[in-house]
Write a protein that holds these residues in place. Structure first.
Motif, PDB file in Angstrom:
ATOM      1  N   LYS A 168      56.808  68.220  54.476  1.00 42.03           N
ATOM      2  CA  LYS A 168      56.545  67.250  54.872  1.00 42.03           C
ATOM      3  C   LYS A 168      56.790  66.346  53.610  1.00 42.03           C
ATOM      4  N   VAL A 169      55.997  66.719  53.129  1.00 40.89           N
ATOM      5  CA  VAL A 169      55.892  66.134  51.829  1.00 40.89           C
ATOM      6  C   VAL A 169      56.784  66.788  50.435  1.00 40.89           C
ATOM      7  N   ALA A 170      57.407  68.368  50.547  1.00 46.01           N
ATOM      8  CA  ALA A 170      58.332  68.900  49.953  1.00 46.01           C
ATOM      9  C   ALA A 170      59.723  67.994  50.886  1.00 46.01           C
ATOM     10  N   HIS A 171      59.884  67.963  52.038  1.00 38.83           N
ATOM     11  CA  HIS A 171      61.183  66.523  52.385  1.00 38.83           C
ATOM     12  C   HIS A 171      60.971  65.037  52.157  1.00 38.83           C
ATOM     13  N   LYS A 172      60.052  64.412  51.697  1.00 32.66           N
ATOM     14  CA  LYS A 172      60.036  63.541  50.937  1.00 32.66           C
ATOM     15  C   LYS A 172      60.556  63.026  49.719  1.00 32.66           C
ATOM     16  N   TYR A 173      59.678  64.229  49.054  1.00 29.46           N
ATOM     17  CA  TYR A 173      61.178  64.078  48.001  1.00 29.46           C
ATOM     18  C   TYR A 173      61.970  64.700  47.487  1.00 29.46           C
ATOM     19  N   THR A 174      62.405  65.173  49.040  1.00 29.52           N
ATOM     20  CA  THR A 174      63.700  65.724  48.817  1.00 29.52           C
ATOM     21  C   THR A 174      65.056  64.762  48.605  1.00 29.52           C
ATOM     22  N   GLU A 175      63.834  64.087  50.113  1.00 29.34           N
ATOM     23  CA  GLU A 175      64.937  63.347  50.254  1.00 29.34           C
ATOM     24  C   GLU A 175      65.386  61.390  49.627  1.00 29.34           C
ATOM     25  N   GLU A 176      63.742  61.065  48.303  1.00 34.54           N
ATOM     26  CA  GLU A 176      63.817  60.983  47.247  1.00 34.54           C
ATOM     27  C   GLU A 176      65.246  61.337  46.547  1.00 34.54           C
ATOM     28  N   ALA A 177      65.113  62.606  46.581  1.00 35.50           N
ATOM     29  CA  ALA A 177      65.947  62.911  45.324  1.00 35.50           C
ATOM     30  C   ALA A 177      67.727  62.820  45.433  1.00 35.50           C
ATOM     31  N   ARG A 178      67.705  62.901  46.351  1.00 36.62           N
ATOM     32  CA  ARG A 178      68.903  62.303  47.482  1.00 36.62           C
ATOM     33  C   ARG A 178      69.512  61.475  47.782  1.00 36.62           C
ATOM     34  N   VAL A 179      68.428  60.701  47.950  1.00 38.36           N
ATOM     35  CA  VAL A 179      68.639  58.807  47.422  1.00 38.36           C
ATOM     36  C   VAL A 179      69.148  58.661  46.238  1.00 38.36           C
ATOM     37  N   ALA A 180      68.634  58.769  44.905  1.00 41.79           N
ATOM     38  CA  ALA A 180      68.380  59.413  43.908  1.00 41.79           C
ATOM     39  C   ALA A 180      69.805  59.518  43.136  1.00 41.79           C
ATOM     40  N   VAL A 181      70.642  60.726  44.113  1.00 42.49           N
ATOM     41  CA  VAL A 181      71.598  61.156  44.126  1.00 42.49           C
ATOM     42  C   VAL A 181      73.012  59.676  44.542  1.00 42.49           C
ATOM     43  N   ARG A 182      72.923  59.190  45.863  1.00 47.53           N
ATOM     44  CA  ARG A 182      73.799  58.603  46.119  1.00 47.53           C
ATOM     45  C   ARG A 182      73.423  57.456  45.095  1.00 47.53           C
ATOM     46  N   HIS A 183      72.948  56.487  44.550  1.00 54.38           N
ATOM     47  CA  HIS A 183      72.730  55.789  43.689  1.00 54.38           C
ATOM     48  C   HIS A 183      73.587  55.962  42.713  1.00 54.38           C
ATOM     49  N   VAL A 184      73.561  57.294  42.309  1.00 53.32           N
ATOM     50  CA  VAL A 184      74.092  57.339  40.945  1.00 53.32           C
ATOM     51  C   VAL A 184      75.910  57.272  41.766  1.00 53.32           C
TER      52      VAL A 184
ATOM     53  N   ALA B 118      73.861  69.721  47.202  1.00 47.62           N
ATOM     54  CA  ALA B 118      73.622  71.756  47.952  1.00 47.62           C
ATOM     55  C   ALA B 118      72.419  72.016  47.209  1.00 47.62           C
ATOM     56  N   GLU B 119      72.790  71.084  45.448  1.00 50.65           N
ATOM     57  CA  GLU B 119      71.122  71.966  44.995  1.00 50.65           C
ATOM     58  C   GLU B 119      70.068  71.213  44.904  1.00 50.65           C
ATOM     59  N   ILE B 120      70.202  70.852  45.556  1.00 46.22           N
ATOM     60  CA  ILE B 120      68.371  70.447  45.804  1.00 46.22           C
ATOM     61  C   ILE B 120      68.051  70.783  47.180  1.00 46.22           C
ATOM     62  N   ASP B 121      69.124  70.638  48.042  1.00 43.73           N
ATOM     63  CA  ASP B 121      68.676  71.289  49.547  1.00 43.73           C
ATOM     64  C   ASP B 121      68.709  72.641  49.335  1.00 43.73           C
ATOM     65  N   GLY B 122      68.828  73.512  48.463  1.00 44.37           N
ATOM     66  CA  GLY B 122      68.911  74.632  47.822  1.00 44.37           C
ATOM     67  C   GLY B 122      66.922  74.896  47.009  1.00 44.37           C
ATOM     68  N   VAL B 123      66.481  74.402  46.327  1.00 37.81           N
ATOM     69  CA  VAL B 123      65.653  73.900  45.321  1.00 37.81           C
ATOM     70  C   VAL B 123      64.543  74.132  47.411  1.00 37.81           C
ATOM     71  N   LEU B 124      64.821  72.829  47.912  1.00 43.10           N
ATOM     72  CA  LEU B 124      64.308  72.670  48.927  1.00 43.10           C
ATOM     73  C   LEU B 124      63.438  73.596  49.766  1.00 43.10           C
ATOM     74  N   ALA B 125      64.819  74.671  49.775  1.00 40.80           N
ATOM     75  CA  ALA B 125      64.564  75.696  50.538  1.00 40.80           C
ATOM     76  C   ALA B 125      63.565  76.241  50.232  1.00 40.80           C
ATOM     77  N   SER B 126      63.812  76.946  48.713  1.00 42.47           N
ATOM     78  CA  SER B 126      63.087  77.595  47.998  1.00 42.47           C
ATOM     79  C   SER B 126      61.394  77.421  48.258  1.00 42.47           C
ATOM     80  N   LYS B 127      61.256  76.372  48.540  1.00 44.39           N
ATOM     81  CA  LYS B 127      59.880  75.670  48.109  1.00 44.39           C
ATOM     82  C   LYS B 127      59.698  75.601  49.100  1.00 44.39           C
ATOM     83  N   GLU B 128      60.221  75.207  50.132  1.00 45.62           N
ATOM     84  CA  GLU B 128      59.525  75.658  51.968  1.00 45.62           C
ATOM     85  C   GLU B 128      59.345  77.227  51.902  1.00 45.62           C
TER      86      GLU B 128
END
Length: 187
Positions: free
Chosen positions: A117-133, A171-181
């Motif tokens: 769950k914590v990993a998902h939280k970090y991942t969502e923050e990264a997705r939001v950062a990419v969307r802000h850019v 997609a790269e962020i999702d891949g990083v999450l999948a391997s950490k999970e």
């Protein structure tokens, strides 16, 4: 005043920064072994500002399931202890003078799920950062179009490039999450 040109490489560099930040955050997540990087995201309230753990103490790994933190300034011991308790890591510090010991408990199924769950939280923050850019890039393109610095076709083409870069980094962020999970759930 000349309007600055649109730079897709700068957008990609900023998106890559979000991916790198995610990798660093996920690297600090517990997988059952003690590593000093576990404490990297912890900020200690020291001398009136938030400081990384590495700037107030030395972290070592005397045993595979134990972290030893040697706090440099005796007055900072309680602040370091408080920062560890308030972190998402779920660790219980034991203080002996200027040394704090952290036992890394064996991870049970429930704890592994919490870490995911914590990993998902970090991942969502990264997705939001990419969307802000992406949003910043698209806003810049709209401004260039409004100022007649680029044509509508150029704006549409470059907006599509920004979206393509966004999709690639998400997609790269999702891949990083999948391997950490997978790493976290491995027993």
């Amino acid at each position: 005043m000349a309007t600055p040109e649109f730079d897709l490489n700068d957008i990609k560099r900023r998106m890559q920064g979000a991916v790198a930040s995610l990798s660093k955050d996920l690297g600090s997540l517990r997988t059952g072994r003690a590593t000093p990087s576990l404490l990297d995201p912890i900020q200690v309230d020291a001398y009136g500002s938030a400081m990384p753990m590495a700037q107030v103490a030395t972290v070592s790994v005397p045993e595979p399931r134990l972290l030893s933190i040697s706090v440099w300034d005796r007055s900072m011991v309680t602040a370091v202890e408080k920062a560890i308790r308030e972190s998402d890591l779920g660790l219980n510090p034991q203080t002996e003078g200027q040394t704090i010991r952290l036992r890394i408990p064996e991870m049970n199924e429930q704890r592994r799920k919490e870490m995911v769950k914590v990993a998902h939280k970090y991942t969502e923050e990264a997705r939001v950062a990419v969307r802000h850019v992406r949003r910043d890039g698209l806003d810049h393109l709209k401004k260039l179009l409004k100022d007649s610095a680029i044509s509508e076709d150029d704006e549409k083409r470059q907006a599509a490039d920004v979206q393509k870069a966004t999709d690639q980094y998400i997609a790269e962020i999702d891949g990083v999450l999948a391997s950490k999970e997978k790493e976290i759930m491995q027993v």
